[in-house]
Design a protein around this motif. Structure first.
Motif, PDB file in Angstrom:
ATOM      1  N   VAL A 194       0.857  -1.189   0.109  1.00  0.00           N
ATOM      2  CA  VAL A 194       0.292  -0.059  -0.041  1.00  0.00           C
ATOM      3  C   VAL A 194       0.784   1.137   0.092  1.00  0.00           C
ATOM      4  CG1 VAL A 194      -1.965  -1.246   1.383  1.00  0.00           C
ATOM      5  CG2 VAL A 194      -0.310   0.205   2.480  1.00  0.00           C
ATOM      6  N   THR A 222       1.464   4.730   1.633  1.00  0.00           N
ATOM      7  CA  THR A 222       1.079   5.280   2.840  1.00  0.00           C
ATOM      8  C   THR A 222       1.027   6.793   2.655  1.00  0.00           C
ATOM      9  OG1 THR A 222       3.392   5.816   3.647  1.00  0.00           O
ATOM     10  CG2 THR A 222       2.735   3.841   4.312  1.00  0.00           C
ATOM     11  N   LYS A 235       4.503   0.376   1.286  1.00  0.00           N
ATOM     12  CA  LYS A 235       4.751  -0.650   2.370  1.00  0.00           C
ATOM     13  C   LYS A 235       4.293  -2.018   2.235  1.00  0.00           C
ATOM     14  CE  LYS A 235       3.188  -0.885   7.319  1.00  0.00           C
ATOM     15  NZ  LYS A 235       2.332  -0.327   8.317  1.00  0.00           N
ATOM     16  N   ILE A 260       2.881  -5.244   2.632  1.00  0.00           N
ATOM     17  CA  ILE A 260       1.898  -5.831   3.633  1.00  0.00           C
ATOM     18  C   ILE A 260       1.812  -7.462   3.585  1.00  0.00           C
ATOM     19  CG2 ILE A 260      -0.375  -5.931   4.991  1.00  0.00           C
ATOM     20  CD1 ILE A 260      -0.384  -2.762   4.348  1.00  0.00           C
ATOM     21  N   ASN A 300      -3.280  -8.287  15.521  1.00  0.00           N
ATOM     22  CA  ASN A 300      -3.524  -7.083  15.150  1.00  0.00           C
ATOM     23  C   ASN A 300      -2.474  -6.762  14.140  1.00  0.00           C
ATOM     24  OD1 ASN A 300      -4.816  -6.161  18.140  1.00  0.00           O
ATOM     25  ND2 ASN A 300      -6.166  -6.559  16.459  1.00  0.00           N
ATOM     26  N   GLY A 301      -2.890  -6.136  12.853  1.00  0.00           N
ATOM     27  CA  GLY A 301      -1.746  -5.599  12.015  1.00  0.00           C
ATOM     28  C   GLY A 301      -1.156  -6.740  11.003  1.00  0.00           C
ATOM     29  N   SER A 302      -1.581  -8.134  11.075  1.00  0.00           N
ATOM     30  CA  SER A 302      -0.882  -8.967  10.449  1.00  0.00           C
ATOM     31  C   SER A 302      -1.144  -8.953   9.127  1.00  0.00           C
ATOM     32  CB  SER A 302      -0.970 -10.308  11.020  1.00  0.00           C
ATOM     33  OG  SER A 302      -2.289 -10.645  11.214  1.00  0.00           O
ATOM     34  N   GLY A 303      -2.200  -8.211   8.539  1.00  0.00           N
ATOM     35  CA  GLY A 303      -2.696  -8.151   7.246  1.00  0.00           C
ATOM     36  C   GLY A 303      -4.120  -8.847   6.765  1.00  0.00           C
ATOM     37  N   LYS A 304      -4.795  -9.367   8.007  1.00  0.00           N
ATOM     38  CA  LYS A 304      -5.953 -10.088   7.491  1.00  0.00           C
ATOM     39  C   LYS A 304      -7.042  -9.047   6.688  1.00  0.00           C
ATOM     40  CE  LYS A 304      -6.849 -10.453  11.877  1.00  0.00           C
ATOM     41  NZ  LYS A 304      -5.720  -9.832  12.309  1.00  0.00           N
ATOM     42  N   SER A 305      -7.289  -7.929   7.153  1.00  0.00           N
ATOM     43  CA  SER A 305      -8.303  -6.956   6.425  1.00  0.00           C
ATOM     44  C   SER A 305      -7.480  -6.785   5.056  1.00  0.00           C
ATOM     45  CB  SER A 305      -8.296  -5.479   7.326  1.00  0.00           C
ATOM     46  OG  SER A 305      -9.382  -6.199   8.248  1.00  0.00           O
ATOM     47  N   THR A 306      -6.256  -6.397   5.000  1.00  0.00           N
ATOM     48  CA  THR A 306      -5.406  -6.055   3.788  1.00  0.00           C
ATOM     49  C   THR A 306      -5.819  -7.239   2.856  1.00  0.00           C
ATOM     50  OG1 THR A 306      -3.967  -4.926   4.996  1.00  0.00           O
ATOM     51  CG2 THR A 306      -3.355  -5.644   2.655  1.00  0.00           C
ATOM     52  N   TYR A 335      -4.448  -0.925  -3.102  1.00  0.00           N
ATOM     53  CA  TYR A 335      -3.876  -2.139  -2.607  1.00  0.00           C
ATOM     54  C   TYR A 335      -3.261  -2.680  -3.789  1.00  0.00           C
ATOM     55  CZ  TYR A 335      -6.051  -1.344   1.758  1.00  0.00           C
ATOM     56  OH  TYR A 335      -6.253  -0.685   3.137  1.00  0.00           O
ATOM     57  N   GLN A 385     -15.080  -5.339   8.135  1.00  0.00           N
ATOM     58  CA  GLN A 385     -14.679  -5.092   9.525  1.00  0.00           C
ATOM     59  C   GLN A 385     -15.570  -3.666   9.928  1.00  0.00           C
ATOM     60  OE1 GLN A 385     -10.555  -5.072  10.291  1.00  0.00           O
ATOM     61  NE2 GLN A 385     -11.057  -4.908  12.542  1.00  0.00           N
ATOM     62  N   GLU A 438     -14.010  -9.979  10.968  1.00  0.00           N
ATOM     63  CA  GLU A 438     -14.386  -9.674  12.336  1.00  0.00           C
ATOM     64  C   GLU A 438     -15.877  -9.307  12.475  1.00  0.00           C
ATOM     65  OE1 GLU A 438     -11.834  -7.528  14.628  1.00  0.00           O
ATOM     66  OE2 GLU A 438     -10.038  -8.010  13.713  1.00  0.00           O
ATOM     67  N   HIS A 448     -11.038 -12.920  15.833  1.00  0.00           N
ATOM     68  CA  HIS A 448     -10.165 -13.126  17.113  1.00  0.00           C
ATOM     69  C   HIS A 448     -10.452 -14.063  17.770  1.00  0.00           C
ATOM     70  CE1 HIS A 448      -7.402  -9.837  15.552  1.00  0.00           C
ATOM     71  NE2 HIS A 448      -8.346  -9.093  15.409  1.00  0.00           N
TER      72      HIS A 448
HETATM   73  N1  LIG Z   1      -3.474   2.513   3.613  1.00  0.00           N
HETATM   74  C1  LIG Z   1      -2.546   2.132   4.426  1.00  0.00           C
HETATM   75  N2  LIG Z   1      -1.605   2.932   4.644  1.00  0.00           N
HETATM   76  C2  LIG Z   1      -0.595   2.558   5.522  1.00  0.00           C
HETATM   77  N3  LIG Z   1      -0.455   1.380   6.117  1.00  0.00           N
HETATM   78  C3  LIG Z   1      -1.637   0.507   6.015  1.00  0.00           C
HETATM   79  C4  LIG Z   1      -2.533   0.939   5.063  1.00  0.00           C
HETATM   80  N4  LIG Z   1      -3.593  -0.101   5.104  1.00  0.00           N
HETATM   81  C5  LIG Z   1      -2.893  -1.089   5.940  1.00  0.00           C
HETATM   82  N5  LIG Z   1      -1.842  -0.681   6.530  1.00  0.00           N
HETATM   83  C6  LIG Z   1      -1.022  -1.372   7.626  1.00  0.00           C
HETATM   84  O1  LIG Z   1      -1.082  -2.672   7.134  1.00  0.00           O
HETATM   85  C7  LIG Z   1      -1.111  -3.376   8.104  1.00  0.00           C
HETATM   86  C8  LIG Z   1      -1.939  -4.595   8.052  1.00  0.00           C
HETATM   87  O2  LIG Z   1      -3.178  -4.084   8.323  1.00  0.00           O
HETATM   88  P1  LIG Z   1      -4.641  -4.740   8.473  1.00  0.00           P
HETATM   89  O3  LIG Z   1      -5.757  -3.774   8.662  1.00  0.00           O
HETATM   90  O4  LIG Z   1      -4.582  -5.675   7.371  1.00  0.00           O
HETATM   91  O5  LIG Z   1      -4.540  -5.768   9.727  1.00  0.00           O
HETATM   92  P2  LIG Z   1      -5.470  -6.631  10.362  1.00  0.00           P
HETATM   93  O6  LIG Z   1      -4.600  -8.002  10.481  1.00  0.00           O
HETATM   94  O7  LIG Z   1      -6.708  -6.735   9.696  1.00  0.00           O
HETATM   95  O8  LIG Z   1      -5.750  -6.192  11.810  1.00  0.00           O
HETATM   96  P3  LIG Z   1      -6.857  -6.008  12.711  1.00  0.00           P
HETATM   97  O9  LIG Z   1      -6.849  -7.422  13.450  1.00  0.00           O
HETATM   98  O10 LIG Z   1      -6.336  -5.007  13.835  1.00  0.00           O
HETATM   99  O11 LIG Z   1      -7.935  -5.932  12.076  1.00  0.00           O
HETATM  100  C9  LIG Z   1      -1.076  -2.582   9.550  1.00  0.00           C
HETATM  101  O12 LIG Z   1       0.137  -2.028  10.006  1.00  0.00           O
HETATM  102  C10 LIG Z   1      -1.743  -1.177   8.955  1.00  0.00           C
HETATM  103  O13 LIG Z   1      -1.571  -0.088   9.434  1.00  0.00           O
END
Ligand SMILES: Nc1ncnc2c1ncn2[C@@H]1O[C@H](COP(=O)(O)OP(=O)(O)OP(=O)(O)O)[C@@H](O)[C@H]1O
Ligand SMILES: [Mg+2]
Lengths: 254, 342
Positions: free
Chosen positions: A11, A13, A19, A21, A41-47, A58, A90, A176, A208
């Motif tokens: 992505v 930023t 960055k 992901i 959290n932040g492992s990239g699931k929503s991504t 993305y 989410q 989620e 989770h």
């Molecule tokens: N547009 C963006 N700009 C910068 N960083 C991003 C962007 N989108 C996602 N990220 C980063 O990518 C990483 C993964 O985010 P993601 O939302 O996929 O996590 P997640 O596994 O769904 O977390 P959670 O369990 O908290 O929902 C995070 O560190 C987030 O900050």
């Protein structure tokens, strides 16, 4: 049904930096199966859910994702939706001024048009939505309100599943969906999701908590860390994670 | 000895068209003779250079108005439809309306400038004590038309004005409303929506002059402008020293639908009283990309999703229209314009 091979994505930023992901994610969900993804959290699931559904910003930088034999990367978000890919967000998005009923009817008929199917008439649609609303204990009053505007967190999640029941997608990604739901709502929503389980339908359930998986028993549980699947196993893996946390997998991801 | 201004053909044509005219039309003729058409050097016209827009206009045209007969004899509950049409060339017309005390009247003005028109239309209105006017203006012009609509509206005590103006633009389209607001139970609601495709311009200019105590004014103007379109909003509230306890709120919001969309806004408050509630807000934005993605994820094609979002955005001022059938009609009009846009 859904085949993801060594998928990489980045992505941009806000300060213009790129960055990475997803860092080589592989996953295979056959038709008829329900797979769960758990991970810190932040492992990239929503991504992952956004890359699969084609959200702007993305960017796929490597690997492949295939759904129902089609290369997803080549399709617009609405084309993916018409193929039957559905994301329960989410954070469901508010759309001021557009009544939920209108929105859903337009969406259903747009999907049907893309698939070359006949439009659903207004009376047919009303019958359909009444039936599904009853199933999810959602009032018709709520459906007249603009999409998600002023809904509580739990109501939004319930509405996401209601939309899925109406659109009847081939594959559901639930990001989620359980968060924000009270105990009764969790049961109602899970029943709704279970009603959609079918031999020709797949699901990816991001969560989770074990409590959702008590209702929706997954065939496979994956652990995601730092943009990869680092471990896969049966339903017992979720219980193990609940007891022990992610510690022992975080090292493997690095 | 007086210096004579050298007129461009459009100015000469307008002067010729108004030969022998009286009243407002004579004033327009004399102003044009003396100063020419306004240019961007006039503070009030800086985003709507009329002289330049009228550059291609040469001959005399005709302004026809149908429905005028109904203005003479008004009864409570009447709905009047005026169709104002300007043909190619310069033309001007005006009318007067008195809403008798205690009666409620709806006026719909449909303005249409044809290709190559320089149309001028003026309405002088008085709303007598306790009277109510619901005024709807639909400006629906040819893309090469130039059209200036203006209204001078005076309210008496306890009178109500509810005005809604929708405009899909033209080469230059301007709607001016000047309101004399006496306070003392009188109230003014001003709504507006403009939707502009490439090459189109629309200017909403309003001045509300509060002269007496306790006046209420609410204004909401919303716009959506595609790349290559230009939206102009000039709103001014004047509150005299005598107009204590005035409650006046002005809001202008607009969407830029492309990088080359231009929106110029000048909201102004000129307040001489010390005990008032006055506010203005002005916000420009773009379509909500997150909402757009959500809608596309549900299967709506991008163009359709955009149209729905814009439509719901612009519908807000139209919701102030009291008559339901009319409100629906305006929304259909809006949807049709949107269809042409995306
Ligand atoms: N547009 C963006 N700009 C910068 N960083 C991003 C962007 N989108 C996602 N990220 C980063 O990518 C990483 C993964 O985010 P993601 O939302 O996929 O996590 P997640 O596994 O769904 O977390 P959670 O369990 O908290 O929902 C995070 O560190 C987030 O900050
Ligand atoms: Mg997430």
């Amino acid at each position: 049904m859904l085949k993801i091979q060594d998928l990489r994505c980045k992505v941009e930023t806000q300060d213009g930096e790129e960055k990475p992901i997803l860092k080589g994610l592989s996953l295979d969900v056959p038709a008829g199966e329900v797979h769960a993804i758990m991970g810190p959290n932040g492992s990239g699931k929503s991504t992952l859910s956004y890359v699969l559904t084609g959200r702007d910003g993305y960017e796929v930088t490597g690997g492949s994702m295939e759904f129902a034999g089609e290369d997803l990367a080549a399709l617009a978000p609405e084309e993916r939706a018409a193929l039957g890919l559905y994301l329960s967000f989410q954070y469901p998005v508010e759309i001021p001024g557009v009544p939920t009923i209108t929105f859903l009817k337009e969406a259903l008929n747009a999907q049907r048009a893309t698939r070359g199917e006949e439009e659903v008439s207004a009376p047919q649609f009303m019958k359909l939505i009444r039936e599904k609303a009853k199933q999810l204990n959602v009032s018709m009053d709520m459906l007249k309100r603009p999409v998600n505007v002023g809904f509580s967190g739990g109501e939004k999640k319930r509405m996401e599943i209601l939309q899925a029941l109406v659109l009847e997608p081939k594959f559901l990604i639930l990001d989620e969906t359980d968060s924000g739901l009270d105990i009764d709502a969790l049961k109602i929503v899970s029943d709704g999701v279970n009603a959609l389980r079918a031999p020709d339908r797949g699901m990816l359930v991001i969560t989770h908590y074990q409590r959702l998986l008590d209702h929706i028993t997954p065939d496979v549980v994956h652990v995601m860390a730092d943009g990869r699947i680092v471990k896969s196993g049966g339903p017992e893996l979720a219980r193990e994670l609940e007891a022990e946390g992610y510690d022992k997998y975080l090292g493997e991801a690095a | 000895m007086s210096l004579t201004l050298s007129h461009i053909p459009a100015e000469q044509a307008l002067i010729d068209a108004l030969d022998g005219a009286t009243g407002w039309r004579a004033q327009l003729r004399e102003t044009t003779r003396k100063d020419g058409l306004p240019t961007r050097r006039h503070e009030l016209w800086k985003w709507s250079d009329l002289r330049r827009a009228a550059n291609d206009v040469t001959g005399v045209g005709a302004l026809t108005v149908s429905g005028l007969d109904a203005l003479a004899q008004l009864a409570d509950g009447d709905r009047i439809e005026l169709a104002v049409r300007a043909s190619a060339g310069a033309s001007a017309g005006d009318a007067e309306l008195v809403v008798p005390g205690g009666t409620s009247v709806t006026l719909v003005e449909r303005l249409h400038g044809e290709a190559g028109a320089l149309g001028n239309w003026h309405l002088n209105v008085r709303i007598e004590a306790g009277g109510r006017l619901d005024r709807i203006v639909v400006a629906d012009h040819h893309e090469s038309a130039v059209f200036i609509g203006s209204a001078e509206i005076t309210l008496d005590e306890g009178a109500t004005l509810n005005q809604t103006l929708i405009d899909s633009g033209a080469k230059l389209s301007r709607n001016e409303t000047h309101i004399a607001h006496p306070g003392q139970g009188a109230s003014v609601e001003l709504g507006g929506a403009y939707i502009l495709a490439a090459g189109r311009h629309a200017d909403t200019t309003t001045v509300v002059h509060h002269t007496g105590p306790g006046g209420i004014t609410t204004q909401l103007v919303k716009g959506a402008v595609a790349s290559g379109g230009q939206g102009v909003f000039q709103g001014k509230f004047i509150v005299d020293r005598a107009a204590q306890q005035t409650d006046a709120r002005m809001t202008h919001r607009a969407l830029m639908l492309g990088e080359k969309a231009e929106i110029d806004a000048k909201p102004e408050l000129e307040i001489y009283a010390d005990d008032v509630q006055c506010a203005h807000g002005n916000a420009l934005g773009t379509l909500d990309e997150t909402a757009l993605f959500y809608m596309r994820q549900r299967g709506l094609p991008e163009a359709k999703a955009r149209a729905l979002l814009i439509e719901s955005y612009l519908a807000e001022p139209l919701d102030m229209v009291r008559d339901e059938a009319l409100r629906d009609e305006l929304k259909v009009w809006l949807r049709t314009r949107l269809g042409a846009l995306t």
